[in-house]
Design a protein around this motif. Structure first.
Motif, PDB file in Angstrom:
ATOM      1  N   SER A   8       0.864  -1.183   0.000  1.00 29.04           N
ATOM      2  CA  SER A   8       0.000   0.000   0.000  1.00 29.04           C
ATOM      3  C   SER A   8       0.893   1.223   0.000  1.00 29.04           C
ATOM      4  CB  SER A   8      -0.904   0.012   1.230  1.00 29.04           C
ATOM      5  OG  SER A   8      -1.800  -1.068   1.181  1.00 29.04           O
ATOM      6  N   LYS A   9       0.382   2.312  -0.587  1.00 33.61           N
ATOM      7  CA  LYS A   9       1.203   3.500  -0.717  1.00 33.61           C
ATOM      8  C   LYS A   9       0.373   4.734  -0.392  1.00 33.61           C
ATOM      9  CE  LYS A   9       3.762   5.664  -4.478  1.00 33.61           C
ATOM     10  NZ  LYS A   9       4.204   5.439  -5.860  1.00 33.61           N
ATOM     11  N   ALA A  10       0.932   5.588   0.441  1.00 29.65           N
ATOM     12  CA  ALA A  10       0.295   6.858   0.770  1.00 29.65           C
ATOM     13  C   ALA A  10       1.378   7.927   0.853  1.00 29.65           C
ATOM     14  CB  ALA A  10      -0.467   6.772   2.086  1.00 29.65           C
ATOM     15  N   THR A  11       1.001   9.151   0.528  1.00 24.23           N
ATOM     16  CA  THR A  11       1.941  10.261   0.531  1.00 24.23           C
ATOM     17  C   THR A  11       1.412  11.385   1.402  1.00 24.23           C
ATOM     18  OG1 THR A  11       2.625   9.697  -1.723  1.00 24.23           O
ATOM     19  CG2 THR A  11       3.174  11.914  -0.939  1.00 24.23           C
ATOM     20  N   ALA A  12       2.261  11.874   2.293  1.00 25.33           N
ATOM     21  CA  ALA A  12       1.914  13.021   3.137  1.00 25.33           C
ATOM     22  C   ALA A  12       2.703  14.233   2.651  1.00 25.33           C
ATOM     23  CB  ALA A  12       2.242  12.736   4.592  1.00 25.33           C
ATOM     24  N   GLU A  13       2.057  15.380   2.698  1.00 20.81           N
ATOM     25  CA  GLU A  13       2.711  16.648   2.393  1.00 20.81           C
ATOM     26  C   GLU A  13       2.362  17.647   3.480  1.00 20.81           C
ATOM     27  OE1 GLU A  13       2.330  18.319  -1.576  1.00 20.81           O
ATOM     28  OE2 GLU A  13       1.789  16.341  -2.345  1.00 20.81           O
ATOM     29  N   GLY A  14       3.332  18.404   3.931  1.00 20.30           N
ATOM     30  CA  GLY A  14       3.064  19.454   4.904  1.00 20.30           C
ATOM     31  C   GLY A  14       3.054  18.991   6.345  1.00 20.30           C
ATOM     32  N   GLY A  15       3.497  17.762   6.606  1.00 17.60           N
ATOM     33  CA  GLY A  15       3.567  17.275   7.980  1.00 17.60           C
ATOM     34  C   GLY A  15       2.218  17.202   8.660  1.00 17.60           C
ATOM     35  N   ARG A  16       2.182  17.540   9.943  1.00 15.67           N
ATOM     36  CA  ARG A  16       0.975  17.414  10.756  1.00 15.67           C
ATOM     37  C   ARG A  16      -0.092  18.447  10.415  1.00 15.67           C
ATOM     38  NH1 ARG A  16       0.583  14.336  15.119  1.00 15.67           N
ATOM     39  NH2 ARG A  16       2.310  12.981  15.578  1.00 15.67           N
ATOM     40  N   ASN A  17       0.234  19.423   9.616  1.00 18.23           N
ATOM     41  CA  ASN A  17      -0.757  20.418   9.175  1.00 18.23           C
ATOM     42  C   ASN A  17      -0.842  20.430   7.659  1.00 18.23           C
ATOM     43  OD1 ASN A  17      -1.703  21.556  11.696  1.00 18.23           O
ATOM     44  ND2 ASN A  17       0.384  22.313  11.930  1.00 18.23           N
ATOM     45  N   GLY A  18      -0.789  19.255   7.057  1.00 15.17           N
ATOM     46  CA  GLY A  18      -0.799  19.135   5.609  1.00 15.17           C
ATOM     47  C   GLY A  18      -1.912  18.233   5.115  1.00 15.17           C
ATOM     48  N   THR A  19      -1.545  17.304   4.243  1.00  8.54           N
ATOM     49  CA  THR A  19      -2.503  16.358   3.671  1.00  8.54           C
ATOM     50  C   THR A  19      -1.865  14.973   3.606  1.00  8.54           C
ATOM     51  OG1 THR A  19      -1.765  16.779   1.399  1.00  8.54           O
ATOM     52  CG2 THR A  19      -3.620  18.108   2.229  1.00  8.54           C
ATOM     53  N   VAL A  20      -2.721  13.971   3.490  1.00  4.77           N
ATOM     54  CA  VAL A  20      -2.270  12.606   3.255  1.00  4.77           C
ATOM     55  C   VAL A  20      -3.217  11.998   2.222  1.00  4.77           C
ATOM     56  CG1 VAL A  20      -3.568  11.552   5.164  1.00  4.77           C
ATOM     57  CG2 VAL A  20      -1.517  10.425   4.295  1.00  4.77           C
ATOM     58  N   LYS A  21      -2.628  11.287   1.261  1.00  3.13           N
ATOM     59  CA  LYS A  21      -3.433  10.713   0.184  1.00  3.13           C
ATOM     60  C   LYS A  21      -2.857   9.358  -0.204  1.00  3.13           C
ATOM     61  CE  LYS A  21      -5.351  11.823  -4.333  1.00  3.13           C
ATOM     62  NZ  LYS A  21      -5.512  12.844  -5.365  1.00  3.13           N
ATOM     63  N   SER A  22      -3.753   8.366  -0.350  1.00  8.36           N
ATOM     64  CA  SER A  22      -3.312   7.048  -0.810  1.00  8.36           C
ATOM     65  C   SER A  22      -3.191   7.068  -2.331  1.00  8.36           C
ATOM     66  CB  SER A  22      -4.291   5.959  -0.364  1.00  8.36           C
ATOM     67  OG  SER A  22      -5.575   6.166  -0.911  1.00  8.36           O
ATOM     68  N   ASP A  24      -4.438   5.182  -4.491  1.00 11.15           N
ATOM     69  CA  ASP A  24      -5.698   4.922  -5.194  1.00 11.15           C
ATOM     70  C   ASP A  24      -6.745   6.005  -4.935  1.00 11.15           C
ATOM     71  OD1 ASP A  24      -6.496   4.398  -2.592  1.00 11.15           O
ATOM     72  OD2 ASP A  24      -6.956   2.285  -2.939  1.00 11.15           O
ATOM     73  N   GLY A  25      -6.413   6.993  -4.104  1.00  9.26           N
ATOM     74  CA  GLY A  25      -7.324   8.099  -3.833  1.00  9.26           C
ATOM     75  C   GLY A  25      -8.394   7.822  -2.790  1.00  9.26           C
ATOM     76  N   LEU A  26      -8.471   6.596  -2.267  1.00  2.35           N
ATOM     77  CA  LEU A  26      -9.488   6.296  -1.251  1.00  2.35           C
ATOM     78  C   LEU A  26      -9.260   7.089   0.032  1.00  2.35           C
ATOM     79  CD1 LEU A  26     -10.028   2.456  -1.707  1.00  2.35           C
ATOM     80  CD2 LEU A  26     -11.603   4.304  -2.260  1.00  2.35           C
ATOM     81  N   ILE A  27      -8.000   7.284   0.378  1.00  4.49           N
ATOM     82  CA  ILE A  27      -7.666   8.155   1.502  1.00  4.49           C
ATOM     83  C   ILE A  27      -7.186   9.471   0.898  1.00  4.49           C
ATOM     84  CG2 ILE A  27      -6.117   8.532   3.464  1.00  4.49           C
ATOM     85  CD1 ILE A  27      -5.993   5.444   3.718  1.00  4.49           C
ATOM     86  N   ASP A  28      -7.854  10.546   1.237  1.00  4.13           N
ATOM     87  CA  ASP A  28      -7.489  11.876   0.763  1.00  4.13           C
ATOM     88  C   ASP A  28      -7.956  12.856   1.834  1.00  4.13           C
ATOM     89  OD1 ASP A  28      -6.839  14.164  -0.603  1.00  4.13           O
ATOM     90  OD2 ASP A  28      -8.062  13.724  -2.369  1.00  4.13           O
ATOM     91  N   MET A  29      -7.084  13.130   2.790  1.00  4.15           N
ATOM     92  CA  MET A  29      -7.500  13.852   3.986  1.00  4.15           C
ATOM     93  C   MET A  29      -6.567  14.996   4.343  1.00  4.15           C
ATOM     94  SD  MET A  29      -8.305  10.616   6.395  1.00  4.15           S
ATOM     95  CE  MET A  29      -9.777   9.663   6.173  1.00  4.15           C
ATOM     96  N   ASN A  30      -7.166  16.001   4.969  1.00  2.00           N
ATOM     97  CA  ASN A  30      -6.382  17.059   5.598  1.00  2.00           C
ATOM     98  C   ASN A  30      -5.866  16.541   6.920  1.00  2.00           C
ATOM     99  OD1 ASN A  30      -6.865  19.012   3.631  1.00  2.00           O
ATOM    100  ND2 ASN A  30      -8.753  19.652   4.611  1.00  2.00           N
ATOM    101  N   LEU A  31      -4.672  16.981   7.297  1.00  2.00           N
ATOM    102  CA  LEU A  31      -4.102  16.664   8.591  1.00  2.00           C
ATOM    103  C   LEU A  31      -4.140  17.918   9.449  1.00  2.00           C
ATOM    104  CD1 LEU A  31      -1.009  14.614   7.389  1.00  2.00           C
ATOM    105  CD2 LEU A  31      -3.097  13.715   8.410  1.00  2.00           C
ATOM    106  N   VAL A  32      -4.599  17.759  10.680  1.00  2.00           N
ATOM    107  CA  VAL A  32      -4.723  18.874  11.603  1.00  2.00           C
ATOM    108  C   VAL A  32      -4.170  18.431  12.955  1.00  2.00           C
ATOM    109  CG1 VAL A  32      -6.346  20.419  12.766  1.00  2.00           C
ATOM    110  CG2 VAL A  32      -6.781  19.722  10.411  1.00  2.00           C
ATOM    111  N   MET A  33      -3.330  19.246  13.552  1.00  2.00           N
ATOM    112  CA  MET A  33      -2.789  18.947  14.878  1.00  2.00           C
ATOM    113  C   MET A  33      -3.878  19.202  15.908  1.00  2.00           C
ATOM    114  SD  MET A  33      -0.113  17.839  16.325  1.00  2.00           S
ATOM    115  CE  MET A  33       0.693  17.779  17.902  1.00  2.00           C
TER     116      MET A  33
END
Length: 139
Positions: A8-22, A24-33
């Motif tokens: 499985s593969k997911a990519t985070a950008e911006g650390g704890r105040n960024g985004t994370v996306k798998s 396949d696009g099923l996970i596509d979320m904002n990250l908030v501390m």
């Protein structure tokens, strides 16, 4: 390396105040501390880890029960805490797994949950690195 069944593969950008996306696009979320006072909606690494650890552990529990010819229904709730690490003045996580097991005695529930902790891939990955407490309850 061991035989790979899938990756499985997911990519985070911006650390704890960024985004994370798998991938396949099923996970596509904002990250908030969660400790920051913000109206922004999003998840955090601890919440994502709680979701994945509870799913993996519950699967391991059901596998162990099946191998022992025990018919159960189970529910695993993982609490993942973000903690101060006194050893290096940094941070760490701690996990509590609250496990409800229907169809067996309290003694069997405790035995099954202990064995599941030995075979769960997430438990193996955290062993020796993360304090994990398991609360088993026969319901």
């Amino acid at each position: 390396m061991s035989k790979v069944f899938f990756t499985s593969k997911a990519t985070a950008e911006g650390g704890r105040n960024g985004t994370v996306k798998s991938s396949d696009g099923l996970i596509d979320m904002n990250l908030v501390m969660p400790t920051e006072n913000s109206d922004e909606k999003g998840t955090n690494p601890e919440q994502l880890f709680a979701a994945t650890y509870s799913a993996c552990y519950d699967g391991a529990l059901n596998l162990v029960a099946s191998n022992k010819k025990k018919e159960i229904e189970s529910k695993t709730t993982a609490e993942v805490s973000f903690l101060k690490d006194e050893a290096d003045d940094g941070f760490k996580i701690g996990v509590t797994l609250n496990v409800e097991v229907k169809g067996v005695s309290q003694e069997d529930a405790e035995m099954l949950t202990k064995e599941a902790h030995q075979v769960c891939p997430y438990s193996k990955a955290t062993r020796g690195n993360v304090d994990v407490e398991i609360n088993a309850k026969a319901v």
